[in-house]
Design an enzyme around this catalytic site. Structure first.
Site, PDB file in Angstrom:
ATOM      1  N   HIS B 172       0.834  -1.203   0.000  1.00 18.36           N
ATOM      2  CA  HIS B 172       0.000   0.000   0.000  1.00 18.36           C
ATOM      3  C   HIS B 172       0.866   1.249   0.000  1.00 18.36           C
ATOM      4  O   HIS B 172       0.657   2.179  -0.783  1.00 18.36           O
ATOM      5  CB  HIS B 172      -0.920  -0.017   1.226  1.00 18.36           C
ATOM      6  CG  HIS B 172      -1.650   1.261   1.469  1.00 18.36           C
ATOM      7  ND1 HIS B 172      -2.964   1.462   1.115  1.00 18.36           N
ATOM      8  CD2 HIS B 172      -1.234   2.435   2.012  1.00 18.36           C
ATOM      9  CE1 HIS B 172      -3.336   2.678   1.447  1.00 18.36           C
ATOM     10  NE2 HIS B 172      -2.315   3.299   1.998  1.00 18.36           N
ATOM     11  N   GLU B 173       1.868   1.253   0.871  1.00 14.19           N
ATOM     12  CA  GLU B 173       2.752   2.416   0.922  1.00 14.19           C
ATOM     13  C   GLU B 173       3.538   2.566  -0.373  1.00 14.19           C
ATOM     14  O   GLU B 173       3.747   3.675  -0.868  1.00 14.19           O
ATOM     15  CB  GLU B 173       3.709   2.295   2.113  1.00 14.19           C
ATOM     16  CG  GLU B 173       3.017   2.238   3.456  1.00 14.19           C
ATOM     17  CD  GLU B 173       2.180   3.470   3.725  1.00 14.19           C
ATOM     18  OE1 GLU B 173       2.467   4.532   3.146  1.00 14.19           O
ATOM     19  OE2 GLU B 173       1.223   3.365   4.496  1.00 14.19           O
ATOM     20  N   HIS B 176       1.586   4.366  -2.873  1.00 17.47           N
ATOM     21  CA  HIS B 176       1.691   5.821  -2.764  1.00 17.47           C
ATOM     22  C   HIS B 176       2.934   6.329  -3.463  1.00 17.47           C
ATOM     23  O   HIS B 176       2.904   7.337  -4.175  1.00 17.47           O
ATOM     24  CB  HIS B 176       1.750   6.244  -1.293  1.00 17.47           C
ATOM     25  CG  HIS B 176       0.415   6.319  -0.636  1.00 17.47           C
ATOM     26  ND1 HIS B 176      -0.627   7.040  -1.153  1.00 17.47           N
ATOM     27  CD2 HIS B 176      -0.039   5.772   0.514  1.00 17.47           C
ATOM     28  CE1 HIS B 176      -1.678   6.923  -0.360  1.00 17.47           C
ATOM     29  NE2 HIS B 176      -1.345   6.157   0.670  1.00 17.47           N
ATOM     30  N   GLU B 240      -5.916   7.466  -1.102  1.00 19.82           N
ATOM     31  CA  GLU B 240      -5.865   6.265  -0.259  1.00 19.82           C
ATOM     32  C   GLU B 240      -6.526   5.094  -0.951  1.00 19.82           C
ATOM     33  O   GLU B 240      -6.024   3.971  -0.931  1.00 19.82           O
ATOM     34  CB  GLU B 240      -6.555   6.528   1.084  1.00 19.82           C
ATOM     35  CG  GLU B 240      -5.799   7.462   1.993  1.00 19.82           C
ATOM     36  CD  GLU B 240      -4.424   6.930   2.347  1.00 19.82           C
ATOM     37  OE1 GLU B 240      -4.269   5.698   2.510  1.00 19.82           O
ATOM     38  OE2 GLU B 240      -3.489   7.734   2.432  1.00 19.82           O
TER      39      GLU B 240
END
Lengths: 182, 539
Positions: B172-173, B176, B240
């Site tokens: 997930h990071e 980003h 997100e």
């Protein structure tokens, strides 16, 4: 009137250049992704001799499993074309899995720092191989889609861009995981 | 029809491009308002003072003015968009108190490996791992325009997740980072700061500023701040969701992110933040108090993250599971500990080295380090290893060369009983232990990490001792008396260690020895467990 025609021609040429470049970029990404897999595979090959020796020190009776691993490794190192490589790597994964299953019986081995380090290294390398394959397949998908969709497909035909192959593993016997038998 | 992660990513990207132009639009509106406000103010002033200008100052701007303002707002938005990237990363890292990983720590090693795996999945971006030594559950990502990418995680999350779940969080990071979300995130840090600065200027209106902004301008600035806040939170929420989708693209496993989100939502996610603007970089908003149960509009409008429940639902949709089936399975799973071996065999005598013509050995790693004739090209072989390789090809020996062949690290002696200190793992952290008196030498940063990790269950005698200590401190009678002699020398530098009270547990009058030069604690037999137990009880 002639000027307008020239402008249209120039715009078409520009379009051609842009589309061709985009296809080239995708193709290069596919090649890079393939070499990424190679890097991880080589790393796994390098880790294996150390693993075999560590296990041999503690589990001297498991000759067959160790020899299987060594043989599979040399096969994988010497494989040349893609199909051979894929098959050899698959075989190597299977033998490694059996070896780790066997090592469960030797608590002294499991407490050995070296073995645990190697196990972690091999696990992370296996994961990286899987991720690299996934990335390669994603890039192949993008490239194949690009050369088949309409504006670029003409350019692809003119310049003979060919579809790339997915990294597939087809086991001839139809079974994926070798069964561990004692 | 369940969302496919590819569709979500594409949709979110289109939205985010739209946002930059929305920012330009807002700046434009703001400038128009400010211009009009100035015009109005001047008009009112001139009307009040009785002067009437010959050229009527028009309140509304002309076409040329509009064009000029449009270009200015583009420039302003562009500058703003890249403005606060300078050095933001180091400042943010120090504010969050994130530190680089300790490569000898088993958990940090696992984290580093997972980061490397996910970076392969992204196509090979180089990511630096950072860890925050605290028990809350959260993770963050940072990047700057110099190509530096950072993923950080808190100790609490690192310990409570198994490998698969960690991969989901890291992916997930990484999502980003791949989409470049972190750049605007640092911009949003400065966004409100700019307007806050303006507001401060206007509100004080003191002599030292020489400028007192008229009321209409203040209102315009307030309005701009409000709008940018809305815009920021909107951007953040959409980002997100896109990062969640990217996580699934990288791991191909929606549950690997759904499970951590669920577990985080039911635990402490760190409710302190030095500044609100830092919230977007975390995986879950640290300031939110409870897991959102509804999709209510007003509440969501001002939050930086979509409600966790909504995110989990999207992920479960991809995995074709409903929440009721999912929830009990997460509770059942226990975390998988990183393999924690007991001893570090730097003392194992398995090394043989070729000195000139003769093979010497067997050596332990420490003894090898002591030998004067060792150089990177010395032929070395290890017991059980059939190969003979030059020294630089062994990772362990290479690190010896990097550390300058210092034997300090390998021959530390116990300050109390002068025996050799052995390196062992305690809660995944490598520390030195004396075999005879069981005292331990711990670095200060390692101690905070050990306290944060709560793997151990404590034996009864420790609990008893702590009870005694508490009683004593309550009665303010005695204090914990150390068992080791009163003058303790630091094993590393030889200076006398400072005997002092352990600051964090000051009421308990807990004495420990610390060497300020080397940042090393010397803890006797039970002190480490007592400190751990006490701190955990307090929390």
């Amino acid at each position: 009137m002639g000027g307008l025609f020239l402008i249209i021609l120039a715009l078409l040429a520009l379009l051609l250049v842009i589309l061709y470049n985009s296809l080239i970029r995708l193709k290069v990404r596919v090649k890079t992704a393939w070499s990424q897999i190679d890097v991880q595979l080589k790393r796994r090959h390098d880790l294996i001799p150390n693993l075999v020796e560590t296990v041999r020190g503690y589990a001297t009776h498991e000759r067959e499993a160790l020899e299987n691993v060594t043989r599979a490794r040399s096969q994988a190192v010497n494989a040349t074309d893609i199909k051979e490589k894929a098959q050899a790597e698959n075989l190597l994964t299977g033998t490694l899995r059996s070896l780790f299953a066997l090592s469960e019986n030797y608590p002294a081995l499991k407490a050995n720092q070296n073995f645990l380090n190697l196990q972690e290294e091999l696990t992370t390398t296996e994961n990286k191989i899987a991720f690299a394959r996934q990335y390669y397949n994603d890039e192949v998908m993008r490239f194949n889609t690009a050369i088949q969709t309409v504006p670029q497909s003409f350019i692809a035909q003119i310049f003979n861009f060919e579809e790339a192959y997915f990294f597939e593993i087809k086991d001839p016997h139809g079974k994926d995981v070798p069964i561990v038998k004692f | 029809m369940p969302f496919s992660f590819i569709d979500i990513e594409a949709k979110q990207s289109r939205k985010i491009i739209l946002f930059f132009f929305t920012l330009v639009f807002f700046y434009f509106i703001g400038f128009i308002l400010i211009y009009s406000a100035f015009g109005l103010a001047i008009f009112i002033e001139s009307w009040r003072s009785g002067h009437l200008w010959h050229e009527t100052q028009s309140v509304l701007p002309s076409l040329q003015i509009i064009l000029a303002l449009l270009i200015t707002s583009f420039l302003a938005a562009f500058i703003h968009w890249i403005f606060s990237i300078r050095n933001m990363i180091n400042r943010i890292l120090s504010v969050i108190r994130a530190k680089p990983i300790d490569p000898e720590d088993r958990y940090h090693l696992l984290f580093k490996n997972i980061i490397n795996e996910v970076s392969v999945a992204t196509g090979g971006i180089k990511i630096e791992p950072y860890v925050v030594a605290s028990r809350y559950l959260n993770a963050f990502a940072l990047s700057d325009c110099h190509g530096r990418y950072i993923i950080g995680i808190s100790e609490g999350l690192l310990i409570k997740m198994n490998r698969r779940q960690l991969e989901g969080v890291v992916a997930h990071e990484a999502g980003h980072l791949v989409w470049g979300d972190c750049l605007p995130a640092t911009v949003s840090c400065s966004m409100a700061a700019v307007y806050a600065g303006l507001l401060r200027m206007g509100a004080s209106g003191e002599e030292r500023y020489n400028v007192s902004l008229p009321l209409p301008v203040l209102i315009a600035v307030f309005f701009m701040r409000f709008l940018t806040l809305l815009l920021n939170t909107w951007i953040s929420r959409e980002r997100e969701i896109r990062a969640d989708a990217t996580s699934v693209r990288l791991t191909r496993d929606p549950l690997s992110l759904a499970e951590p989100l669920y577990l985080i939502s039911r635990d402490w996610r760190g409710d302190f933040l030095p500044s609100d603007e830092l919230a977007p970089i975390f995986i879950v908003n640290p300031i939110e108090r409870q897991m959102e149960k509804s999709y209510g509009l007003l509440a969501d409008l001002f939050t930086t993250h979509p409600p966790i429940r909504k995110r989990i639902d999207i992920l479960l949709d991809m995995g074709h599971i409903d929440f009721k089936t999912f929830e009990p399975t997460v509770r059942e799973k226990t975390k998988i500990q990183a393999e924690i071996p007991i001893s570090i065999p730097e003392k194992e005598k398995v090394w043989y080295a070729l000195n000139g013509k003769a093979w010497e050995g067997p050596f332990s790693l420490g003894e090898l380090a002591m030998s004067r004739w060792l150089d990177p090209f010395t032929w070395i072989t290890k017991e059980y290893d059939m190969q003979v390789k030059p020294a630089f090809e062994y990772i362990e020996i290479n690190s010896l060369f990097k550390n300058g062949l210092s034997s300090d690290l390998f021959f530390l002696n116990c300050p109390s009983c002068k025996q050799d200190l052995e390196r062992v793992y305690y809660e995944g952290v490598p520390i030195w232990k004396c075999k005879s008196c069981r005292g331990r030498l711990v670095r200060t940063d390692q101690l905070s990490r050990i306290i944060v990790r709560e793997e151990m269950t404590f034996p009864l005698n420790i609990k008893e001792e702590v009870k005694q200590m508490k009683l004593l401190s309550l009665k303010q009678k005695g204090r914990y008396v150390k068992e080791s002699p009163s003058i303790v020398e630091c094993p590393s530098c030889g200076n006398i260690m400072n005997r002092t009270f352990y600051k964090a547990l000051l009421p308990y009058h807990m004495e420990v020895d610390i060497c300020q030069f080397c940042s090393l604690f010397w803890l006797d037999q039970k002190e480490l467990e007592i400190i751990q137990y006490l701190t955990q009880r307090i929390i």
